[in-house]
Design an enzyme around this catalytic site. Structure first.
Site, PDB file in Angstrom:
ATOM      1  N   PHE A 111      25.476   6.422 -36.442  1.00 17.48           N
ATOM      2  CA  PHE A 111      25.671   4.926 -36.405  1.00 17.48           C
ATOM      3  C   PHE A 111      25.750   4.425 -34.998  1.00 17.48           C
ATOM      4  O   PHE A 111      25.494   3.366 -34.808  1.00 17.48           O
ATOM      5  CB  PHE A 111      26.740   4.420 -37.536  1.00 17.48           C
ATOM      6  CG  PHE A 111      28.234   4.804 -36.622  1.00 17.48           C
ATOM      7  CD1 PHE A 111      28.780   3.672 -36.064  1.00 17.48           C
ATOM      8  CD2 PHE A 111      28.806   5.957 -36.558  1.00 17.48           C
ATOM      9  CE1 PHE A 111      30.113   3.536 -35.619  1.00 17.48           C
ATOM     10  CE2 PHE A 111      30.215   6.246 -36.198  1.00 17.48           C
ATOM     11  CZ  PHE A 111      30.709   4.901 -35.519  1.00 17.48           C
ATOM     12  N   LYS A 112      26.102   5.293 -34.044  1.00 23.46           N
ATOM     13  CA  LYS A 112      26.451   4.838 -32.736  1.00 23.46           C
ATOM     14  C   LYS A 112      25.242   4.387 -32.159  1.00 23.46           C
ATOM     15  O   LYS A 112      25.204   3.483 -30.989  1.00 23.46           O
ATOM     16  CB  LYS A 112      27.023   5.945 -31.872  1.00 23.46           C
ATOM     17  CG  LYS A 112      27.948   6.769 -32.350  1.00 23.46           C
ATOM     18  CD  LYS A 112      29.135   5.973 -32.302  1.00 23.46           C
ATOM     19  CE  LYS A 112      30.362   6.599 -32.968  1.00 23.46           C
ATOM     20  NZ  LYS A 112      31.213   7.486 -32.086  1.00 23.46           N
TER      21      LYS A 112
END
Length: 494
Positions: A111-112
């Protein structure tokens, strides 16, 4: 009205969004927060018609008000392109009554990527806007995912270099391989003999050092951060909660204005804080479920009002959540303290000095939209196994922590629930296959398990995994946690 940014720890002068992005951390050690939270000004009924890029612009223009429309749209266009393996960028998938928001379709399958795909463009645009001539040195600590996503984002970006510290024995083999094989003349990766909190503390100390800043300035360098302490990381994260609401409408899961719940696997608190900001902008989110692993410092905080980092640090199968100092919680503390910078600073000083702090009953009342849960290692594995068998869907350990909390606390609340899925199961092949059938897969290598996971899931092996199978190790430096600044000085020739 333009938003300005102020520190959580002082009543000092406000800065623009671009200045806050460049600085990363306020001079007094506080985090930058907007001086007010804007109302989302697009009718909710329009959200189903908007793609991810359009949604991103409508959210981010409110927070990054000193960026022109042309600048911001260019950043968004360049960030959310074919680096993502799906046109939706963040698909919403319904499985067993829950809606999984898949945030792992970017370049590094975690998700980064959602924020770190755009941060380099925001930062280089901000540098031009502010006449910065120095080379920007991105200094970052990672618990596994931020490091690779930041390295991929900043690799060979002109006017920048990046130094990433990670706990040498505290990330998954594939997470480590992703980092140490990173190409780019401006990339540096260093393992430390310590845990993530040690790495994060060392990075913060370097940011706070005026003497180091002066020496860097003389050589034409200045620090900035790609960690979630940077407001340029947090603002793009708000986008996917707004987008998820639109996708729920589009799929017919909810009616316009209907409230939803969100379950977020939480370590450094940035991801769930973005959902909190979305709620306060007017997105109909009822409850925020904060899901922790066995390092349940946040669970205990929400239960008792006391934050206590003085506990055993546990290495788990969800390493990106193996954190005892949740930096972004400071932004929430500031808000529930009535934006009292002195009180916030006193609490943060107590955390760094005595290792704990306790909030007042009045402040605890500001946490009423949060509920906390946690999953043991056994429960995490059991959830992976049960979701696979029951829904023919494979999730990674971080998502499994959130899914466990969903089943335990959110499933029967009456509202539709978004479970935030933060990483591809391909990033944690051993933990996932062990959970499904340890006896069968126990003797295989991590990359043999990649192929087994493909057979199990039918989901194509991501390019991020294929490209590191045979990639050479380019970064093999390891230092003690006490030697982090010396390592930075060597890299920069100070």
């Amino acid at each position: 009205m333009d938003i300005m940014y102020k520190s959580t720890r002082s009543k000092g002068e406000k800065v623009t969004a671009s200045q806050a992005i460049l600085k990363g951390l306020a001079d007094d050690g506080g985090l930058f927060v907007p001086d007010f939270l804007p109302a989302f000004d697009v009718p909710l009924s329009r959200l189903p018609e908007m793609d991810y890029r359009e949604t991103a612009y409508e959210v981010m223009k409110l927070f990054l008000s000193d960026f022109t429309e042309e600048e911001l749209k260019a950043c968004i266009h360049d960030a959310y392109d074919d680096k993502f393996d799906t046109e939706e960028i963040a698909p919403l998938v319904k499985k067993d009554g829950a809606y999984y928001l898949e945030l792992f379709h970017g370049r590094t399958i975690a998700f980064k990527d959602m924020a770190l795909s755009i941060l380099p463009y925001l930062m280089t645009t901000a540098a031009k806007k502010n006449g910065v001539k120095n080379e920007i040195v991105i200094l970052t600590a990672t618990s596994g995912d931020t490091g690779k996503a930041a390295l991929a984002g900043f690799a060979d970006v002109p006017g920048t270099s990046i130094i990433v510290f990670y706990p040498k024995n505290g990330v998954s083999p594939i997470q480590e391989k992703q980092m140490v094989t990173q190409r780019g003349a401006n990339t540096n990766v260093i393992g430390i003999t310590g845990n993530f909190d040690d790495a994060q503390t060392g990075v913060k100390q370097m940011f706070h050092s005026k003497e180091l800043a002066e020496r860097m300035g003389e050589k034409g360098y200045q620090f900035s951060s790609a960690n979630s302490i940077n407001i340029g990381r947090l603002v793009p994260q708000i986008v996917y909660y707004v987008y998820a609401y639109g996708q729920l409408l589009k799929q017919g899961g909810i009616e316009v204005g209907e409230k939803i719940n969100v379950v977020v696997p939480t370590g450094n608190f940035g991801n769930i804080l973005a959902a909190y900001y979305a709620k306060h902008m007017g997105i109909p989110i009822e409850m925020l479920f904060c899901a922790s692993n066995e390092n349940k410092v946040l669970f205990d905080f929400f239960q008792t009002g006391k934050y206590d980092r003085k506990r055993e640090f546990i290495l788990t199968s969800s390493p990106s959540m193996d954190i005892l100092i949740s930096s972004n919680l400071e932004r929430l503390i500031y808000r529930i303290a009535g934006e009292d910078a002195d009180r916030t600073k006193a609490l943060m000083d107590a955390l760094s000095g005595e290792g704990e702090y306790e909030i007042t009953q009045e402040m605890r009342e500001g946490l009423s939209c949060f509920e906390a849960g946690f999953a043991t290692e056994e429960e995490t594995a059991e959830t992976i196994r049960n979701v696979y068998r029951g829904a023919d869907y494979i999730i990674d350990p971080h998502t499994a922590v959130a899914a466990h909390v969903y089943y335990e606390k959110a499933k029967d609340r009456g509202q539709k629930t978004v479970v935030v899925s933060t990483a591809s199961p391909y990033k944690f092949t051993r933990s996932v296959t062990d959970a499904i059938d340890r006896e069968k897969y126990d003797k295989m290598t991590d990359f043999e398990l990649v192929d087994e996971l493909y057979k199990l899931s039918g989901v194509s092996v991501p390019a991020a995994i294929e490209e590191i199978r045979t990639a050479p190790v380019l970064h093999d430096t390891v230092c003690d946690k006490s030697e982090m600044q010396a390592a930075v000085e060597r890299i920069l020739g100070l």
